[in-house]
Design a protein around this motif. Structure first.
Motif, short mmCIF file in Angstrom:
data_model
loop_
_atom_site.label_atom_id
_atom_site.label_comp_id
_atom_site.label_asym_id
_atom_site.label_seq_id
_atom_site.Cartn_x
_atom_site.Cartn_y
_atom_site.Cartn_z
N ARG A 122 -2.35 12.05 2.96
CA ARG A 122 -3.43 12.67 3.74
C ARG A 122 -4.46 13.35 2.84
O ARG A 122 -5.06 14.35 3.21
N ASN A 182 5.56 0.86 12.23
CA ASN A 182 4.93 1.74 11.24
C ASN A 182 3.63 2.31 11.82
O ASN A 182 2.53 1.85 11.51
N THR A 239 1.26 5.54 -1.04
CA THR A 239 0.83 6.84 -1.59
C THR A 239 2.06 7.70 -1.81
O THR A 239 2.97 7.74 -0.95
N VAL A 278 0.88 -1.18 0.00
CA VAL A 278 0.00 0.00 0.00
C VAL A 278 0.91 1.22 0.00
O VAL A 278 1.75 1.37 0.90
N GLY A 336 -6.72 11.21 1.18
CA GLY A 336 -7.74 10.18 0.98
C GLY A 336 -7.43 9.20 -0.14
O GLY A 336 -8.31 8.45 -0.58
C1 LIG Z 1 0.30 4.70 5.14
C2 LIG Z 1 -0.05 5.42 3.83
C3 LIG Z 1 -0.23 4.37 2.76
C4 LIG Z 1 -1.38 6.21 4.02
O1 LIG Z 1 -1.80 6.70 2.76
P1 LIG Z 1 -2.63 8.06 2.57
O2 LIG Z 1 -3.12 8.08 1.16
O3 LIG Z 1 -1.83 9.22 3.02
O4 LIG Z 1 -3.86 7.83 3.56
P2 LIG Z 1 -5.29 8.58 3.53
O5 LIG Z 1 -5.10 10.01 3.15
O6 LIG Z 1 -6.24 7.77 2.71
O7 LIG Z 1 -5.65 8.52 5.07
C5 LIG Z 1 -6.75 7.79 5.60
C6 LIG Z 1 -6.76 8.01 7.10
O8 LIG Z 1 -5.63 7.36 7.70
C7 LIG Z 1 -5.10 8.16 8.78
N1 LIG Z 1 -3.76 8.64 8.44
C8 LIG Z 1 -3.11 8.56 7.25
N2 LIG Z 1 -1.87 9.10 7.35
C9 LIG Z 1 -1.74 9.53 8.63
C10 LIG Z 1 -0.69 10.19 9.34
N3 LIG Z 1 0.47 10.52 8.74
N4 LIG Z 1 -0.90 10.47 10.64
C11 LIG Z 1 -2.04 10.15 11.26
N5 LIG Z 1 -3.09 9.55 10.63
C12 LIG Z 1 -2.93 9.24 9.33
C13 LIG Z 1 -6.04 9.36 8.90
O9 LIG Z 1 -7.04 9.04 9.84
C14 LIG Z 1 -6.61 9.46 7.50
O10 LIG Z 1 -7.87 10.09 7.47
P3 LIG Z 1 -7.98 11.70 7.60
O11 LIG Z 1 -6.89 12.30 6.76
O12 LIG Z 1 -9.36 11.98 7.10
O13 LIG Z 1 -7.79 11.99 9.07
C15 LIG Z 1 1.06 6.43 3.42
O14 LIG Z 1 1.44 7.18 4.55
C16 LIG Z 1 2.30 5.77 2.82
O15 LIG Z 1 2.36 5.54 1.61
N6 LIG Z 1 3.31 5.50 3.66
C17 LIG Z 1 4.60 4.90 3.20
C18 LIG Z 1 4.43 3.46 2.75
C19 LIG Z 1 3.88 2.58 3.86
O16 LIG Z 1 4.32 2.64 5.00
N7 LIG Z 1 2.89 1.74 3.47
C20 LIG Z 1 2.34 0.75 4.37
C21 LIG Z 1 3.31 -0.36 4.53
S1 LIG Z 1 2.53 -1.90 4.57
#
Ligand SMILES: CC(C)(COP(=O)(O)OP(=O)(O)OC[C@H]1O[C@@H](n2cnc3c(N)ncnc32)[C@H](O)[C@@H]1OP(=O)(O)O)[C@@H](O)C(=O)NCCC(=O)NCCS
Length: 163
Positions: free
Chosen positions: A82, A113, A76, A74, A84
């Motif tokens: 952040r 993580n 982004t 997964v 969605g």
């Molecule tokens: C983890 C990850 C995939 C989240 O993706 P994203 O597209 O930013 O997530 P979303 O915007 O859909 O967030 C959904 C909800 O998750 C939570 N969330 C996401 N990132 C967050 C952060 N940095 N801190 C706190 N809450 C967080 C929030 O509740 C968010 O909802 P909100 O923004 O309405 O409050 C992204 O940070 C990433 O790519 N990280 C690096 C790779 C990784 O670690 N992947 C998972 C390994 S298995």
């Protein structure tokens, strides 16, 4: 945001995107993504924003247990976090799993993580009880092989049996 299944033309962009995911994500090889795009595209959605690849989820329905759909990666793009993106992508996978009558979608992350933990739990996944607690997260020791202890999360789509 456009959500679309992984296509072979997008493989170089997916490899570049995954390259930005360290330390938790590292890119797999071109031929791995060829396999995903050719055999599993419906459970490997990509998010495109303004013609840029903003995110990707790589998932597979199990052939050994078709009740289960496992999400492997997964990611982004740092510029689109952040917003969605993963909420949309995982909802897409959950809809596919529901349409295939899967019992659950599950994924793993490393207990360190914390952003991943927050994301999965916010999106309705529950941390599966394991055999240890690390950083306040329940983990299953050696889940992915020796030394590969992981926190496991699941989203239940229906009860264990149809009864
Ligand atoms: C983890 C990850 C995939 C989240 O993706 P994203 O597209 O930013 O997530 P979303 O915007 O859909 O967030 C959904 C909800 O998750 C939570 N969330 C996401 N990132 C967050 C952060 N940095 N801190 C706190 N809450 C967080 C929030 O509740 C968010 O909802 P909100 O923004 O309405 O409050 C992204 O940070 C990433 O790519 N990280 C690096 C790779 C990784 O670690 N992947 C998972 C390994 S298995």
């Amino acid at each position: 945001m456009i959500v679309q299944p992984l296509n072979q033309k997008q493989i170089p962009d997916v490899i570049a995107l995954m390259g930005l995911g360290e330390p938790y994500i590292t890119p797999r090889t071109y031929s791995d993504y060829w396999l995903y795009a050719t055999l599993f595209s419906s459970t490997c959605p990509l998010a495109v924003i303004d013609d840029e690849l903003a995110g990707a989820v790589i998932g597979f329905r199990s052939q050994d247990d078709p009740d289960e759909l496992y999400v492997q990666d997964v990611m982004t793009h740092p510029s689109y976090r952040r917003k969605g993106v993963v909420r949309e992508l995982l909802n897409d996978v959950l809809s596919r799993a529901k349409a295939m009558d899967c019992r659950r979608v599950y994924l793993t992350s490393e207990p360190s993580n914390h952003v991943a933990h927050k994301t999965w739990t916010t999106l309705g996944f529950t941390n599966v009880p394991g055999d240890d607690i690390v950083d306040g997260v329940s983990v299953i020791t050696d889940f992915k092989g020796p030394g590969k202890t992981r926190a496991v999360y699941e989203f239940r789509l229906r009860p264990d049996s149809h009864a």
